[in-house]
Each structure stands twice: as structure tokens, then as C-alpha cells.
Motif scaffolding. Structure first.
Motif, PDB file in Angstrom:
ATOM      1  N   PHE A 190       0.963  -7.889  -1.971  1.00 24.36           N
ATOM      2  CA  PHE A 190       1.241  -7.391  -3.318  1.00 24.36           C
ATOM      3  C   PHE A 190       0.605  -8.316  -4.363  1.00 24.36           C
ATOM      4  O   PHE A 190       0.615  -9.539  -4.204  1.00 24.36           O
ATOM      5  N   ARG A 192      -0.099  -8.720  -8.856  1.00 18.80           N
ATOM      6  CA  ARG A 192       0.104  -8.201 -10.203  1.00 18.80           C
ATOM      7  C   ARG A 192      -0.208  -9.277 -11.236  1.00 18.80           C
ATOM      8  O   ARG A 192      -0.172 -10.478 -10.955  1.00 18.80           O
ATOM      9  N   TRP A 200       3.920  -3.785  -9.338  1.00 19.52           N
ATOM     10  CA  TRP A 200       3.090  -4.438  -8.335  1.00 19.52           C
ATOM     11  C   TRP A 200       2.061  -3.460  -7.773  1.00 19.52           C
ATOM     12  O   TRP A 200       2.316  -2.261  -7.639  1.00 19.52           O
ATOM     13  N   PRO A 500       8.535  -7.815  -3.188  1.00 17.99           N
ATOM     14  CA  PRO A 500       8.606  -6.633  -4.049  1.00 17.99           C
ATOM     15  C   PRO A 500       9.010  -5.399  -3.240  1.00 17.99           C
ATOM     16  O   PRO A 500       8.784  -5.320  -2.030  1.00 17.99           O
ATOM     17  N   ALA A 505       6.464  -0.221  -5.980  1.00 14.87           N
ATOM     18  CA  ALA A 505       5.082  -0.668  -6.153  1.00 14.87           C
ATOM     19  C   ALA A 505       4.117   0.508  -6.005  1.00 14.87           C
ATOM     20  O   ALA A 505       4.461   1.554  -5.441  1.00 14.87           O
TER      21      ALA A 505
END
Length: 646
Positions: A190, A192, A200, A500, A505
């Protein structure tokens, strides 16, 4: 270097005779890959002992062994003792790694740059040159008003999970940050940038392992090792394996020559060591190889790892058959006995009065050799590594240090042949007041100066309070100071990692990358807004920031449009025109010459029409870089390319 409880003072007791006699069976010589194999095994055993085994040995026990044992039995005892030390050390390090992995570990770091005015002026000149207008001044004012650029973040590891973050600050103001989280077991990753988007972006790597790597077995093996290394091999099994295979070497030699109390030169000091020498022939090498392969064949731990845990082979039968093939080939050679008695490699082992190996040397002949040895005389600590090829030194490293209480001062000189092998060049690393603060985490204090050819000296200072480390570098080039670069880091036990949610996501299946539409995750408008906000944070006024964001958006959209319209299936090399006219394609506005007349490889009308003449290249000009066969292959490739281009 040497801790007090592991000091050379203890290893070399005052008034004690610095001689050792006898050495254990060693491997025999071999050529080519076999010699390299034995060299690697010996280096691991002996160099490991030399570097890591400065612990106090039982001197009395060593002296008794020395005097009552034959050279072969004594050498066997010495190598076994040193190999055991290595096995215990490696096993203990592995165990600590597993414990840290279970509890988690966090690395916190800060990298800062404090630019000088000279650095700011240089940056402004490189970007804008002599341009002076209102917008330019707005940017140069930001540069001149910036006193510190800071990257700070952390890296966390716990069991199967990893997370990291990195943030950019200017003069204490947050500009942007980056975050990563990964589950290596499920192979979910993930990413971001919170200031850009809170959601994410996730990649499901495991689902696409077949298409991405070609073999899912490799991925499963990789996941198993990362998920639970101890399930593949435990610390106890690792120690057993190290002792097992190093022990083969120690029990092999049948003829060991021992020189007692031999004076060995280590840089500028002489140390009395017992030097045990074993000469190996081709036949010795084959016999030793058979012993290793037979041990591997009957090794339950290794077989279980290869067959059952890593699935590297189909079954035990395949494992055994593969090893039997190698064993039988070697035994056929041994049965033919078509060997001579010429020594192909000699191995010297340097042993101190405590029975600890302090170095080794390999000699293939009078012209090719290498040696690594350490020694101590009073407060003088010395180490030397030399590689000689064709009777000419190719590389050497010399350590000269003086011990004072817990700190060391001195230098390390690296000498090597230049690219053409004709001249020697050296790099010097001078160090002063180096003191280890935490051996396990690598914290230490001291000052280093690196002196390299045709470069300004690099001065670096290290400082530690035992809980963290700070490294400082004043950037000085050609007498101009461009600022201060600092790196601070700390390793701490424990880590909390929250993964996450995949449901929240934006997930992309790696096996279906062609179906991914990144515009669904982030739009060019959102990217432009992020650029505008970031520019404003660093001090650019709103109007200029908006203009910069608009330019970014235009370029981004244009590149995206071109990427969508480009079809790789329609691409053809014929689309490229290799026959172009200088007068047509080049003009004075492009600052390129349009003068008439011919050019190298060109025609009289300035049309570039390259023709390759094989006669222009001679092997004599390249014989130092390649063989005749390699040169001929190279010529064939050039001719093929030239014919296609024409």
C-alpha cells in the motif's frame, strides 16, 4: 575494534612464548572452480576466525595441545575450535534477529541540509542564470530564505509486516509526506501521499505471481522464508551445519607443515605466529569435493530444507540422484588416477599463542596469491589484505591503528591498479578517537577524513550517546563551503504496525494491470491542487503557484493523452528515418552547423549515409580488453547492425 574483554592484550599475554605448533588436516589443492570453492570455504573459516575470534582463548590448553599433538591433530583441533566459535557467533546473531523480528524493530532517521549562501547563489544561478523578473525574484527569495531542508521518517518491521513513512520539511514547516505499508505474507503493498489523497493505493502482488515471475514456486519459497525463517532453519540447526561443513576441512589434511614462532610482517610490525601450511593437488581437490558431496547427500537437515521446505527438487530421490551424479563423476576421475603431484594451491594459516586463527594466505603459484592477516604489538593494531596477480599487486588494504583506552586512531590505505593496470592509486581513510558506543547497533564516535585522487578531502564526524547516532559532513568543494549535511538515526526495539483496510483502499490486481485505470484513483485536477498547495507551503505566492500547477496539469494531461493514443502493436522500426539530410533537419536556430562539405561518414551533399568499414577496427587495439574470439563476435554484431541500418 577490540573491546577490553576481547583485547589483543589478553590474546597475547605478556611474557608468554608466542609460538604454536601443529595444525590440523586441511584441504588439498585444486584448480579453476575447485580452487575457488576451497578458497571460499577457507576464507569463511579462517577469515571469520581472524576477524571475529579475538576472544580470550585457553592459552594453557593450547600450549599443551601444541606440544603433545602431531601437526595434523593439532591443526584439526585449532580449526575445530575456531569453526565452533564462528558457528556459535552466527547462530547467536541469527537468534537475536529472530527475536527482534518477533518483537519488532523501529529505525527513526532524520536527514537535514543547511545550505550556505554560496549554495543558494549557485542554485539560483543554475536555475535562472541572468534572468531577472518579478516571478524569478519570488522564487530566488524562497531559496535565499530557506535555512534548513529536512527529511524525517521511520522504518518499522514486525513479523510479516513492514511500514515506512517519510516527510519533507522546510524550516520546520511540513510540506509533504509519503507512506508505505506491506504484508509480505499475503504480498499486499500500500502507498499514499496523505496531502494528495487520504485513500491508500494498494497492489495485490501475490495474485499475479505466476504472470509476474513465471514460477509460483519461487514466490511461495520467498514468502515462506520471509514469513518464518526459523521454520526453514533454526539457530541450532544453523550452528550444526556450520560446524559440520567447516569440520570437513579441518579433518582432511594428511600432510601439514608447521613453522613455530615464525615472524610474520603485518604492515610495519612483526608478530610471532605459528604458520601451518597445506599443499593441495588436483587429486586432493577431487577427494575433498567427494567428502563435501557425500556429506550433503546424507545431511538430513539440508535434505529436509531443499526437498520438503523449499521444494527446490521434486523428492528425496531427485536430491540424492543429483548428488550421486557429481560424486560418481569425481570417483571416475579418481579411479583413472590421471593426476600429477604438482601443488596447485598452498594454504597458510596464521595461529597465535592462544590457538586463535589470525589470518590466512593462498598461493596458487609464485605469481598469484592473496593474504589477510591481523596482528598487535603493544598498542599498535595492524591488519593487511593483499591480492597479487601476475606478480603485481592488484589491490591492498592496510590498517594502522593505535589503541588508547577504549578508542583507536590511525588510518586505512586502499591501493589499487588504475583502469589500464599501469599505475597505482590510493584512497586514504584517516580516523581519530574512534570509540564504539553500541556494538550491536553500530553506534560509535570519532572523526574520519577520506582522501581520494583528484578530489577534495571529505571530513565526516560521528557522535553517539549510546542511544542514537549522528553523522555530520561539511560540504567543501574547491575551497567553497556549500553547507552542512547531517544524518541522525536510532534503532529501537518494538514496533506497532496497522495495515490499511483493503476494502477502503483502491486495490489493483497485479495480474490485471492492463485493466487498471489510475484516473479512478487520482485525477489530474487533484494532482494540480497538490502541486499548488505544496508550492504555497514552501513560500511561493498564490498566483505563481496556480500558474505552476496549471503548467503541470497541461503537461500531465498531454503525456497521458499521448500514452493512450500510442499503440505498441502498430509500432515498426521503419517509422524511424536513419537517412536524414543535415541541411533539411538542422539550422542555425538550433545552434547546429549547416556548413557545406562532407562530414565523417557523410556524403558530399551533407546527407548522413554511414557505411561501416571493418578494416577500421584492429584486434591489436583491443587485445587488452577482450579475447580474439570475443573481438570477432563483436565485429559480427557491428556488421549486422550496420547492414540493417543501411
Amino acid at each position: 575494534m577490540y573491546e577490553n574483554d576481547r583485547s589483543m592484550n589478553n590474546a597475547f599475554p605478556d611474557g608468554f612464548e608466542t609460538t604454536v605448533s601443529g595444525v590440523d588436516n586441511v584441504t588439498r589443492k585444486g584448480r579453476g572452480k575447485k580452487a575457488a570453492l576451497i578458497g571460499g570455504i577457507s576464507a569463511a573459516v579462517i577469515a571469520g576466525g581472524a576477524v571475529t575470534s579475538y576472544a580470550v582463548s585457553d592459552t594453557v590448553k593450547n600450549q599443551v595441545k601444541l606440544r603433545v599433538s602431531s601437526p595434523e591433530h593439532y591443526y584439526a583441533w585449532v580449526t575445530e575450535k575456531n569453526s565452533k566459535t564462528i558457528g556459535e557467533s552466527v547462530s547467536e546473531s541469527y537468534k537475536k534477529m529472530l527475536e527482534k523480528r518477533e518483537k519488532g524493530e523501529t529505525l527513526d532517521l532524520k536527514l537535514s541540509f543547511e545550505p550556505s549562501q554560496d549554495a543558494k547563489d549557485m542554485l539560483s544561478d543554475d536555475i535562472f542564470g541572468d534572468v531577472e523578473d518579478e516571478d524569478t525574484k519570488k522564487v530566488t527569495d524562497v531559496i535565499n530564505n530557506t535555512n534548513e531542508i529536512l527529511l524525517s521518517g521511520s522504518y518499522k518491521v514486525k513479523k510479516n509486516r513492514i511500514s515506512s513513512d517519510l516527510g519533507l520539511e522546510l524550516d520546520g514547516k511540513d510540506i509533504a509526506s509519503y507512506e508505505l505499508a506491506a504484508d509480505v505474507k499475503d504480498m499486499d503493498y500500500f502507498f499514499r501521499i496523505p496531502e494528495l489523497k487520504e485513500q491508500w493505493l494498494g497492489f495485490e502482488m501475490g495474485s499475479g505471481s505466476d504472470s509476474l515471475y513465471g514460477v509460483s514456486e519461487f514466490i511461495e519459497m520467498y514468502k515462506m522464508i520471509l514469513e518464518d525463517p526459523a521454520s526453514v532453519i533454526s539457530p541450532e540447526e544453523l550452528e550444526e551445519e556450520i560446524n559440520k561443513y567447516t569440520g570437513i576441512w579441518g579433518s582432511f589434511a594428511e600432510d601439514v607443515k608447521v613453522e613455530k614462532k615464525e615472524s610474520v610482517a603485518v604492515c610495519d610490525i612483526n608478530v610471532n605466529y605459528t604458520v601451518a601450511t597445506v599443499d593441495l593437488t588436483d587429486k586432493d581437490m577431487d577427494e575433498l569435493a567427494v567428502k563435501y558431496l557425500e556429506t550433503m547427500k546424507n545431511d538430513k537437515i539440508l535434505k529436509n530444507i531443499v526437498v520438503n521446505k523449499l521444494n527446490a527438487v521434486k523428492d528425496e530421490a531427485e536430491y540424492t540422484d543429483d548428488l550421486d551424479k557429481g560424486i560418481n563423476e569425481l570417483r571416475d576421475d579418481l579411479a583413472e588416477n590421471d593426476y600429477d603431484n604438482e601443488t596447485v594451491i598452498s594454504i597458510d594459516t596464521y595461529i597465535d599463542p592462544t590457538g586463535t586463527i589470525r589470518g590466512f594466505g593462498f598461493r596458487e603459484d609464485d605469481d598469484d596469491s592473496c593474504r589477510l592477516v591481523f596482528g598487535k604489538e603493544g598498542s599498535a593494531v595492524r591488519g593487511e589484505m593483499v591480492f597479487i596477480e601476475g606478480n603485481e599487486p592488484q589491490f591492498s588494504a592496510a590498517l594502522k591503528a593505535e589503541e588508547s583506552s577504549k578508542s583507536y586512531s590511525g588510518d586505512i590505505t586502499f591501493t589499487y591498479s588504475d583502469f589500464y593496470g599501469s599505475d597505482e592509486e590510493s584512497i586514504y581513510v584517516n580516523f581519530s578517537n574512534v570509540e564504539v558506543k553500541d556494538d550491536e547497533k553500530g553506534y560509535f564516535s570519532g572523526d574520519l577524513t577520506i582522501i581520494a585522487p583528484d578530489a577534495d578531502p571529505i571530513d565526516i564526524s560521528f557522535s553517539s550517546d549510546g542511544k542514537s547516532e549522528e553523522i555530520k559532513y561539511d560540504i567543501v568543494i574547491d575551497g567553497t563551503n556549500y553547507g552542512v549535511l547531517k544524518l541522525a538515526y536510532a534503532l529501537n526495539d518494538g514496533a506497532d504496525i496497522d495495515m490499511p483496510s483493503k476494502s477502503d483502499a483502491y486495490m489493483i490486481d497485479i495480474s490485471n494491470l492492463d485493466d487498471a485505470d489510475y484516473d479512478d484513483y487520482i485525477t489530474s485536477d487533484e494532482l494540480a491542487e497538490f502541486v499548488k498547495n505544496s508550492l504555497e507551503k514552501i513560500g511561493i505566492d498564490k498566483e505563481l503557484a496556480e500558474s505552476g500547477a496549471e503548467s503541470f496539469k497541461y503537461g500531465y494531461d498531454k503525456r497521458a493523452e499521448e500514452a493512450e493514443s500510442f499503440d505498441f502493436d502498430d509500432w515498426d522500426s521503419d517509422d524511424f528515418d536513419f537517412d536524414f539530410d543535415l541541411d533539411e533537419d538542422y539550422d542555425d536556430d538550433d545552434h547546429r552547423s549547416t556548413a557545406g562539405g562532407s562530414i565523417i561518414g557523410g556524403s558530399d551533399d551533407d546527407e548522413f549515409d554511414f557505411e561501416f568499414d571493418p578494416g577500421q577496427l584492429k584486434y591489436e587495439d583491443y587485445k587488452d580488453m577482450m579475447t580474439k574470439e570475443e573481438f570477432d563476435q563483436w565485429m559480427e554484431l557491428i556488421e549486422q547492425f550496420s547492414n540493417k541500418a543501411s
